[in-house]
Design a protein around this motif. Sequence first.
Motif, PDB file in Angstrom:
ATOM      1  N   THR A 250      18.102 -24.928 -39.454  1.00  0.00           N
ATOM      2  CA  THR A 250      18.924 -24.039 -38.632  1.00  0.00           C
ATOM      3  C   THR A 250      20.232 -23.725 -39.352  1.00  0.00           C
ATOM      4  N   ARG A 251      20.977 -22.813 -38.762  1.00  0.00           N
ATOM      5  CA  ARG A 251      22.285 -22.458 -39.330  1.00  0.00           C
ATOM      6  C   ARG A 251      23.211 -23.665 -39.275  1.00  0.00           C
ATOM      7  N   GLY A 252      23.913 -23.885 -40.363  1.00  0.00           N
ATOM      8  CA  GLY A 252      24.926 -24.921 -40.393  1.00  0.00           C
ATOM      9  C   GLY A 252      26.297 -24.277 -40.455  1.00  0.00           C
ATOM     10  N   GLN A 253      27.296 -25.102 -40.468  1.00  0.00           N
ATOM     11  CA  GLN A 253      28.652 -24.593 -40.603  1.00  0.00           C
ATOM     12  C   GLN A 253      28.955 -24.398 -42.090  1.00  0.00           C
ATOM     13  N   GLU A 254      29.940 -23.619 -42.409  1.00  0.00           N
ATOM     14  CA  GLU A 254      30.299 -23.267 -43.772  1.00  0.00           C
ATOM     15  C   GLU A 254      29.184 -22.508 -44.504  1.00  0.00           C
TER      16      GLU A 254
ATOM     17  N   LEU B 281      22.620 -24.416 -44.576  1.00  0.00           N
ATOM     18  CA  LEU B 281      21.565 -24.664 -43.607  1.00  0.00           C
ATOM     19  C   LEU B 281      21.473 -26.147 -43.347  1.00  0.00           C
ATOM     20  N   TYR B 282      21.253 -26.520 -42.101  1.00  0.00           N
ATOM     21  CA  TYR B 282      21.029 -27.909 -41.736  1.00  0.00           C
ATOM     22  C   TYR B 282      19.523 -28.136 -41.640  1.00  0.00           C
ATOM     23  N   VAL B 283      19.086 -29.288 -42.112  1.00  0.00           N
ATOM     24  CA  VAL B 283      17.681 -29.677 -42.033  1.00  0.00           C
ATOM     25  C   VAL B 283      17.618 -31.020 -41.318  1.00  0.00           C
TER      26      VAL B 283
ATOM     27  N   PHE C 106      23.521 -21.869 -32.977  1.00  0.00           N
ATOM     28  CA  PHE C 106      22.791 -23.020 -33.533  1.00  0.00           C
ATOM     29  C   PHE C 106      21.296 -22.951 -33.248  1.00  0.00           C
ATOM     30  N   LEU C 107      20.927 -22.678 -31.999  1.00  0.00           N
ATOM     31  CA  LEU C 107      19.511 -22.720 -31.620  1.00  0.00           C
ATOM     32  C   LEU C 107      18.756 -21.432 -31.908  1.00  0.00           C
TER      33      LEU C 107
ATOM     34  N   ALA D  18      19.909 -33.177 -43.839  1.00  0.00           N
ATOM     35  CA  ALA D  18      20.118 -32.647 -45.183  1.00  0.00           C
ATOM     36  C   ALA D  18      20.768 -31.272 -45.016  1.00  0.00           C
ATOM     37  N   GLU D  19      21.423 -30.811 -46.045  1.00  0.00           N
ATOM     38  CA  GLU D  19      21.995 -29.472 -46.037  1.00  0.00           C
ATOM     39  C   GLU D  19      21.489 -28.725 -47.262  1.00  0.00           C
TER      40      GLU D  19
END
Length: 143
Positions: free
Chosen positions: A33-37, A40-42, A72-73, A112-113
Amino acid sequence: MFLGTHAPKLDDKGRVILPAKFRDELSGGLVITRGQERCLYVFTEREFENLHEKIRQAPVTSKQARDFLRVFLSGASQERPDSQHRVTIPASLREYANLGRDLTVIGVGSRAEIWDTEAWNDNYEKTEAEFSNTDEEVIPGLF
């Protein structure tokens, strides 16, 4: 637990080979999903479900909580690695994170990012200087 820094490549079909150290934990499925900065967040599916339960407790009356949930979702994508440990990153998420061919995948404990390597290097350079100069407690009880 996800740890370390890895440098995989994004192939022409938008797939990335999972770092060997992450494969066992992500073999049952994952959520990107979308992460900050603009990374991507995993998450493992289980960790994402746990996080979702916490997010659901946010008050519906909070505009900031509603906005966070939407961003986020709405970008979340459930994926399952193929037999060669590749995961497809949906085009909308590749665009969001400005991913080129060279990627940096970092372990951040429970997730993970995935970063475009140039963006990661820029971010790291800025935040490492701030990290070195930290003179107050950032995480309660850590130092």
